[in-house]
Design a protein around this motif. Structure first.
Motif, PDB file in Angstrom:
ATOM      1  N   ALA A  79       0.824  -1.205   0.000  1.00 48.98           N
ATOM      2  CA  ALA A  79       0.000   0.000   0.000  1.00 48.98           C
ATOM      3  C   ALA A  79       0.862   1.261   0.000  1.00 48.98           C
ATOM      4  CB  ALA A  79      -0.928   0.002   1.211  1.00 48.98           C
ATOM      5  N   VAL A  80       1.874   1.295   0.862  1.00 48.87           N
ATOM      6  CA  VAL A  80       2.722   2.486   0.992  1.00 48.87           C
ATOM      7  C   VAL A  80       3.482   2.751  -0.300  1.00 48.87           C
ATOM      8  CG1 VAL A  80       4.737   3.427   2.201  1.00 48.87           C
ATOM      9  CG2 VAL A  80       2.901   2.338   3.501  1.00 48.87           C
ATOM     10  N   LYS A  81       3.857   1.682  -0.995  1.00 47.77           N
ATOM     11  CA  LYS A  81       4.592   1.824  -2.257  1.00 47.77           C
ATOM     12  C   LYS A  81       3.817   2.639  -3.293  1.00 47.77           C
ATOM     13  CE  LYS A  81       6.729  -2.450  -2.621  1.00 47.77           C
ATOM     14  NZ  LYS A  81       6.930  -3.705  -3.371  1.00 47.77           N
ATOM     15  N   LYS A  82       2.495   2.588  -3.221  1.00 49.46           N
ATOM     16  CA  LYS A  82       1.664   3.241  -4.222  1.00 49.46           C
ATOM     17  C   LYS A  82       1.499   4.745  -3.987  1.00 49.46           C
ATOM     18  CE  LYS A  82      -1.022  -1.015  -4.825  1.00 49.46           C
ATOM     19  NZ  LYS A  82      -2.343  -1.657  -4.614  1.00 49.46           N
ATOM     20  N   ALA A  83       1.884   5.215  -2.797  1.00 49.92           N
ATOM     21  CA  ALA A  83       1.712   6.637  -2.469  1.00 49.92           C
ATOM     22  C   ALA A  83       2.950   7.434  -2.860  1.00 49.92           C
ATOM     23  CB  ALA A  83       1.432   6.792  -0.981  1.00 49.92           C
ATOM     24  N   VAL A  90       1.312   7.813   4.948  1.00 45.98           N
ATOM     25  CA  VAL A  90       0.739   7.599   6.278  1.00 45.98           C
ATOM     26  C   VAL A  90      -0.695   7.088   6.151  1.00 45.98           C
ATOM     27  CG1 VAL A  90      -0.034   8.749   8.394  1.00 45.98           C
ATOM     28  CG2 VAL A  90       2.220   9.285   7.437  1.00 45.98           C
ATOM     29  N   SER A  91      -1.467   7.694   5.264  1.00 43.16           N
ATOM     30  CA  SER A  91      -2.856   7.280   5.055  1.00 43.16           C
ATOM     31  C   SER A  91      -2.944   5.870   4.492  1.00 43.16           C
ATOM     32  CB  SER A  91      -3.566   8.255   4.107  1.00 43.16           C
ATOM     33  OG  SER A  91      -3.706   9.526   4.703  1.00 43.16           O
ATOM     34  N   LYS A  92      -2.097   5.559   3.518  1.00 42.81           N
ATOM     35  CA  LYS A  92      -2.094   4.215   2.927  1.00 42.81           C
ATOM     36  C   LYS A  92      -1.731   3.165   3.967  1.00 42.81           C
ATOM     37  CE  LYS A  92      -2.996   4.942  -1.506  1.00 42.81           C
ATOM     38  NZ  LYS A  92      -4.153   4.322  -2.188  1.00 42.81           N
ATOM     39  N   PHE A  93      -0.769   3.490   4.809  1.00 43.55           N
ATOM     40  CA  PHE A  93      -0.360   2.584   5.891  1.00 43.55           C
ATOM     41  C   PHE A  93      -1.571   2.264   6.765  1.00 43.55           C
ATOM     42  CE2 PHE A  93       3.080   1.131   8.830  1.00 43.55           C
ATOM     43  CZ  PHE A  93       2.299   0.878   9.959  1.00 43.55           C
ATOM     44  N   ARG A  94      -2.251   3.307   7.205  1.00 44.75           N
ATOM     45  CA  ARG A  94      -3.357   3.117   8.132  1.00 44.75           C
ATOM     46  C   ARG A  94      -4.543   2.404   7.481  1.00 44.75           C
ATOM     47  NH1 ARG A  94      -4.382   4.911  12.465  1.00 44.75           N
ATOM     48  NH2 ARG A  94      -6.465   5.644  11.883  1.00 44.75           N
ATOM     49  N   MET A  95      -4.800   2.686   6.221  1.00 43.74           N
ATOM     50  CA  MET A  95      -5.896   2.007   5.546  1.00 43.74           C
ATOM     51  C   MET A  95      -5.575   0.530   5.322  1.00 43.74           C
ATOM     52  SD  MET A  95      -8.266   4.129   5.525  1.00 43.74           S
ATOM     53  CE  MET A  95      -9.435   3.093   4.628  1.00 43.74           C
ATOM     54  N   ALA A  96      -4.300   0.230   5.073  1.00 46.23           N
ATOM     55  CA  ALA A  96      -3.898  -1.171   4.937  1.00 46.23           C
ATOM     56  C   ALA A  96      -4.102  -1.898   6.267  1.00 46.23           C
ATOM     57  CB  ALA A  96      -2.439  -1.265   4.496  1.00 46.23           C
TER      58      ALA A  96
END
Length: 234
Positions: A79-83, A90-96
């Motif tokens: 997820a973080v790779k896509k941001a 930070v948002s991708k981390f939390r949504m994952a």
């Protein structure tokens, strides 16, 4: 295929069968309601055979926790790779993390139990190791800090580093306020994520009365966190 290769393959298959049986039981029952005899019956092997692969029930439980932790870390990495920006990471981390909570609720349950006071998870002294041995069911002996436990701690450290680096990147690219401490933010966000996986039933009912289901609540909290740390430009 040589005899040695065949034996190694059979050994690995047996180990996987034991893990599969243990996973089924640990994910469907409380830790204290699973015994090595239960696992032996589930996998249709003798308890003595299981002890050839795993020293005790605790080690088997750690192996299952590790499997869930590897899934979580993989989801976060992808997820973080896509941001592109720090705040988006930070948002991708939390949504994952939220997606893992939603899709692997049983793994979250046993991970929360793993982090409870049931186990000594810090560096073990001889005294604490002896206490752990006494607490194990069925007279099992503690193996101290197992390889599974070390790997779980390593993956936990990786998640913390990913979050810290994401916050730091956000400070550098101007999407996160410069006065935000990356380590402090990582600890706070980690605590919030853990709490979000175990919302008390009365709080859920309160939210439902407001027309807020769990998914909306997660998104609202994410939006609130984003506004807390984001950098505002005039």
């Amino acid at each position: 295929m040589s005899i040695q290769d065949r034996r190694e393959r059979e050994k690995e298959q047996r180990r996987n069968d034991i893990l599969k049986a243990a996973e089924k039981l640990f994910l469907s029952r409380e830790y204290d309601n699973v015994s090595m005899n239960d696992i032996a019956r589930e996998v249709e092997l003798s308890k003595a055979t299981i002890y050839l692969y795993f020293e005790n029930k605790e080690e088997l439980f750690f192996a299952i926790v590790l499997q869930g932790t590897e899934i979580l870390n993989s989801m976060i990495r992808n997820a973080v790779k896509k941001a592109k920006t720090g705040i988006d990471k930070v948002s991708k981390f939390r949504m994952a993390y939220h997606e893992f909570n939603r899709d692997y609720a049983d793994y979250i349950r046993i991970y929360n139990y793993f982090q409870s006071r049931r186990f000594e998870l810090a560096y073990n002294t001889p005294d604490t190791s002896r206490e752990r041995s006494k607490s194990l069911s069925g007279g099992e002996k503690s193996s101290g800090t197992s390889e599974y436990l070390k790997k779980i701690h390593g993956l936990r450290g990786e998640r913390f580093s990913i979050m810290c680096n994401s916050v730091q990147e956000g400070i550098s690219d101007g999407t996160i306020r410069p006065d935000v401490n990356p380590a402090e933010a990582a600890v706070l966000l980690s605590s919030i994520s853990k709490s979000m996986s175990d919302i008390p039933p009365d709080h859920e009912k309160l939210l439902e009365k407001q027309g807020i289901d769990r998914e909306k609540f997660v998104l609202d909290v994410e939006d609130l966190i984003r506004h807390m740390i984001m950098s505002y430009h005039p």
